[in-house]
Design an enzyme around this catalytic site. Structure first.
Site, short mmCIF file in Angstrom:
data_model
loop_
_atom_site.label_atom_id
_atom_site.label_comp_id
_atom_site.label_asym_id
_atom_site.label_seq_id
_atom_site.Cartn_x
_atom_site.Cartn_y
_atom_site.Cartn_z
N CYS A 354 0.88 -1.09 0.16
CA CYS A 354 -0.16 -0.03 -0.10
C CYS A 354 0.89 1.25 -0.07
O CYS A 354 1.66 1.58 -1.01
CB CYS A 354 -0.93 -0.01 1.27
SG CYS A 354 -2.34 1.05 1.01
N HIS A 451 -3.52 -5.44 0.68
CA HIS A 451 -3.68 -5.64 2.26
C HIS A 451 -3.98 -7.11 2.38
O HIS A 451 -4.67 -7.60 1.76
CB HIS A 451 -4.39 -4.87 3.14
CG HIS A 451 -4.01 -3.53 3.23
ND1 HIS A 451 -2.82 -2.82 4.01
CD2 HIS A 451 -4.46 -2.19 2.83
CE1 HIS A 451 -2.84 -1.61 3.92
NE2 HIS A 451 -3.89 -0.99 3.18
#
Length: 510
Positions: A354, A451
């Site tokens: 991310c 994630h």
């Protein structure tokens, strides 16, 4: 036969309508990190085991650790964990208001799963206009209460912060509005538990105290019988029963949401294992990305922002961040960026997830100063990627394959910004719809927005392959967590007066 989600929803509503209706229950605390979230999850699992259809609820949450619902909306990770304990899909009604701090005393406000703007701490906690949020949060509770039975609410911080009381939408005002039976959790490990409990109770007004049905002493070390006198003193002083003294435990694994737990995590490298260093960022988000890796017997996972410790790692991970540009600037100030580049040159592994993926790229641009005053910053240049920060947030659960392998993996995305490769690249993952995502430079350098990518054994095995040929039994992380919820329920059953709590929920005791 495969049932659609709508049919499953109908069946769930029929089940709820035919079972005995229980009063909502609420777990609150004398302080932050008293163990409310974990106890809430354990009670959720007990109710599920006993044939009810519980669901968690927290009106307002403040956390950088969030999760994507099946509908592609955002809630606090704790309520997603508690939903898992209930064996139900997470939903925004379980956490209608989420505050995600962005630094400089500002937080992104998320209502019903969608960002509605940023507010300073002063604006949010000192203004008198929180009634619309309170109403919206209660409407979410009502929707949830129509679908599940009972609702297990969670408070936030201390219930006796008098300076915040008029603007409180999550603690006793919500308990009164929902008619919940409230249980106060106190952390005896901090010391001064009798004073903490008594002070908290005495600062409540008469109406609030009517809803307080029990006190739970948490994190007790040693022989519980030694606290018999303390228990009686609390009951005599407060006029409220102590419904349990819960022994401290470390052998039951429940995902934590509060970043305060990072202070308790390992900070150093060791010998005889693959050392994996997660760079400790100021605005680090979704540290649960590394929980499965932590349980791999081949790995020593640790968190650090110290060059002397990071350089000992075999693998360095740049994690997610709520303020990517600000955190990258701090990484540069500390010289961690140059260290990571040198480690890569020395043949060590560097990956980014991310915000960390964005940092590994060439540039991050923020022309509309969405994140702060810096409009552009150079990345580490290890991945051919350019990122533009945008207002739009991508929030989605998804399935994918890793490096075109056949095994189906699961993960979720929560990020702002669009990233584009600056030349031809090998994608890291392929989503269920055929879309490619992430960049695979080689076995020792890659990045992704995904994630939970490291919750998948195939990814962990690939990451560790350059450093060990040791094989371990594959962990089904979902099954592992499910067994831990059962163990937590057993622990609470053994140390709480569950019969009393059921009597209150059934209206047999007032």
């Amino acid at each position: 036969m495969c049932l659609t989600k709508s049919y499953l929803s109908i069946f769930a509503q029929i089940l709820v309508s035919t079972m005995e209706q229980l009063r909502p229950i609420m777990i609150v605390g004398t302080c932050s990190d008293a163990g409310k979230s974990v106890i809430n999850a354990g009670i959720c699992r007990i109710l599920k085991q006993d044939g009810f259809a519980p669901a968690p609820y927290k009106a307002q949450n403040m956390s950088l650790n969030s999760y994507a619902t099946p509908e592609g909306l955002e809630i606090g990770r704790a309520q997603a964990t508690q939903a898992e304990a209930c064996s139900v899909p997470c939903h925004t009604d379980m956490n209608p208001v989420l505050l995600k701090p962005t630094g400089e005393m500002v937080a992104q406000v998320i209502v019903n799963g969608k960002p509605v703007g940023n507010r300073s701490a002063y604006e949010y906690f000192r203004s008198d206009d929180n009634k619309p949020l309170f109403d919206a949060a209660y409407e979410a509770f009502e929707r949830l209460n129509d679908r599940y039975n009972p609702i297990v609410l969670e408070g936030a911080g201390s219930i006796s912060e008098l300076n915040l009381k008029k603007r409180d939408i999550v603690n006793m005002p919500m308990a009164i509005r929902t008619g919940a039976a409230v249980y106060l959790v106190a952390d005896i490990d901090r010391g001064g538990v009798i004073g903490s409990v008594y002070g908290t109770v005495m600062l409540l007004d008469e109406e609030e105290r009517k809803h307080l049905k029990g006190i739970i002493i948490n994190k007790f070390r040693g022989d519980i019988s030694l606290f018999d006198e303390g228990k009686k003193i609390i009951e005599d002083l407060c006029g409220i029963p102590v419904v349990g003294v819960i022994p401290y435990f470390r052998d039951i694994y429940i995902e934590e949401e509060d970043s305060v737990v990072l202070n308790q995590k390992n900070r150093t490298a060791v010998e005889d294992k693959v050392n994996v260093a997660v760079v400790l960022l100021n605005q680090m988000s979704n540290f649960t990305d590394f929980n499965a890796l932590q349980h791999d017997a081949r790995v020593n996972l640790y968190y650090s922002d110290q060059i002397s410790e990071i350089k000992k790692a075999d693998i360095v991970i740049l994690p997610g961040s709520k303020s990517t540009i600000k955190d990258l600037a701090i990484v540069k100030e500390k010289g961690i960026d140059q260290l990571i580049i040198e480690m890569r040159q020395l043949g060590k592994s560097v990956i980014g997830i991310c915000g960390g993926y964005q940092m590994l790229g060439e540039t991050i641009s923020d022309p509309d100063v969405i994140e702060g005053s810096t409009k552009e910053i150079d990345g580490l240049g290890l991945v051919p990627l350019e990122t533009l920060i945008t207002e739009e947030k991508r929030t989605v659960q998804t399935q994918f394959t890793f490096l075109k392998q056949q095994q189906t993996c699961e993960g979720y995305e929560i990020h702002m910004g669009e990233s584009k490769a600056t030349n031809d690249v090998t994608p890291l993952v392929t989503l269920k719809d055929g879309t490619d995502e992430g960049i695979y430079v080689d076995a020792k350098c890659w990045g992704t927005y995904m994630h939970g990518v490291l919750d998948n054994q195939v990814v962990i095995d690939h990451l560790l392959a350059p450093y060990t040929d040791r094989k371990v039994d594959a962990i089904n992380y979902k099954e592992f967590k499910n067994k831990e919820y059962d163990r937590l329920a057993d622990h609470l059953r053994a140390n709480l007066d569950i019969d009393y709590m059921y009597q209150v929920m059934k209206g047999e005791l007032q």
